[in-house]
Design a protein around this motif. Sequence first.
Motif, mmCIF file in Angstrom:
data_model
loop_
_atom_site.group_PDB
_atom_site.id
_atom_site.type_symbol
_atom_site.label_atom_id
_atom_site.label_comp_id
_atom_site.label_asym_id
_atom_site.label_seq_id
_atom_site.Cartn_x
_atom_site.Cartn_y
_atom_site.Cartn_z
ATOM 1 N N UNK A 1 0.843 -1.171 -0.140
ATOM 2 C CA UNK A 1 -0.039 0.146 0.140
ATOM 3 C C UNK A 1 0.829 1.125 -0.014
ATOM 4 N N UNK A 2 1.952 1.234 0.806
ATOM 5 C CA UNK A 2 2.893 2.312 0.808
ATOM 6 C C UNK A 2 3.519 2.766 -0.467
ATOM 7 N N UNK A 3 3.848 1.461 -1.165
ATOM 8 C CA UNK A 3 4.457 1.585 -2.607
ATOM 9 C C UNK A 3 3.526 2.245 -3.600
ATOM 10 N N UNK A 4 2.150 1.728 -3.475
ATOM 11 C CA UNK A 4 1.088 2.232 -3.997
ATOM 12 C C UNK A 4 0.870 3.881 -4.070
ATOM 13 N N UNK B 1 3.150 6.120 -2.996
ATOM 14 C CA UNK B 1 4.155 6.790 -3.354
ATOM 15 C C UNK B 1 3.957 6.951 -4.975
ATOM 16 N N UNK B 2 3.655 5.767 -5.708
ATOM 17 C CA UNK B 2 3.655 5.645 -7.091
ATOM 18 C C UNK B 2 2.442 6.445 -7.675
ATOM 19 N N UNK B 3 1.564 6.652 -7.076
ATOM 20 C CA UNK B 3 0.358 7.545 -7.437
ATOM 21 C C UNK B 3 0.764 8.903 -7.202
ATOM 22 N N UNK B 4 1.560 9.240 -6.257
ATOM 23 C CA UNK B 4 2.007 10.831 -6.131
ATOM 24 C C UNK B 4 3.040 11.253 -7.173
#
Length: 293
Positions: free
Chosen positions: A91-94, A96-99
């Motif tokens: 979830x944290x990786x998602x 960061x990528x969405x930002x």
Amino acid sequence: MRRLAPAAAAAAITALLLSGCSMGASDSTAPMVEAPPGPVAPQPGEVQDQAGDQSAQSAASAADPDAADRSVITTGWASITVDDPIASAEDAATIAEEAGGRVDNRTESPGTDAQPPSASLTLRVPADRVDEVVDELRTLGTVNSVSMNASDVTQQRQDLDARIEALSVSVDRLTELLATATTVSDLIAIESELTTRQAELDSLTQQRDSLVDQVDFATIGLELVTASAAPDPQPDDFWSGIVVGWNALVGFAAWLGVAIGVMLPWLLAALVTAAVVILVVVLTTRRRRTPEA
């Protein structure tokens, strides 16, 4: 006169080479002085006026922070207690990528009988969206600690930009001299100096690109742990201090009991061995004294 023409041409090229090298050296060292960056190097008669202008610009920047283009490196660290660190890491990786960011490093440790599960990530997110990303990370679980730090590298970036500009001008001058070289010696001398300058230019460009990347993308270290591995809260009043001290005393007593239990068999074995040695020594001493009597 015809014999003197090649010699005169060679002398002219050599003079141009020395002039280009000296100007390149002057340009490369000039930006190291704390002077306002600009496309044109200050003339000797303009140093005092430019120093006054720089002071005025500094005062204006202090009064209005938006008046200057600041370069700031933002770094942070967060520790969050979650139910499932592995799933929360995804979830944290998602987030960061969405930002518009990325994950530079990711480590996951599945739970074992001796160690609870955990995960750690190094997130790179756009600097202008750090607060938004941190707020979204807080929703993953219970926040244990969050720390943020900002470092101003404006002067360092300006210095690199000025040195790169000066070296670029020097490389262009040497390239022009290389095109007009008429002898092998002049060609070798120009190529050698051009190679040195180009290598230095490439190195400074890499440093500047790395610095720009750190400015544009903030670095956030994220640690995801479970409740059993979360750090104990620090006491903030008298009674909580007593509770923490009592728990520490109980823990020490338990540890001391375990240590004594581990050492007790060794102590008993040492005592038995010492008793046997003493008994043998006493019996031997008595036997030696009996014939003499």
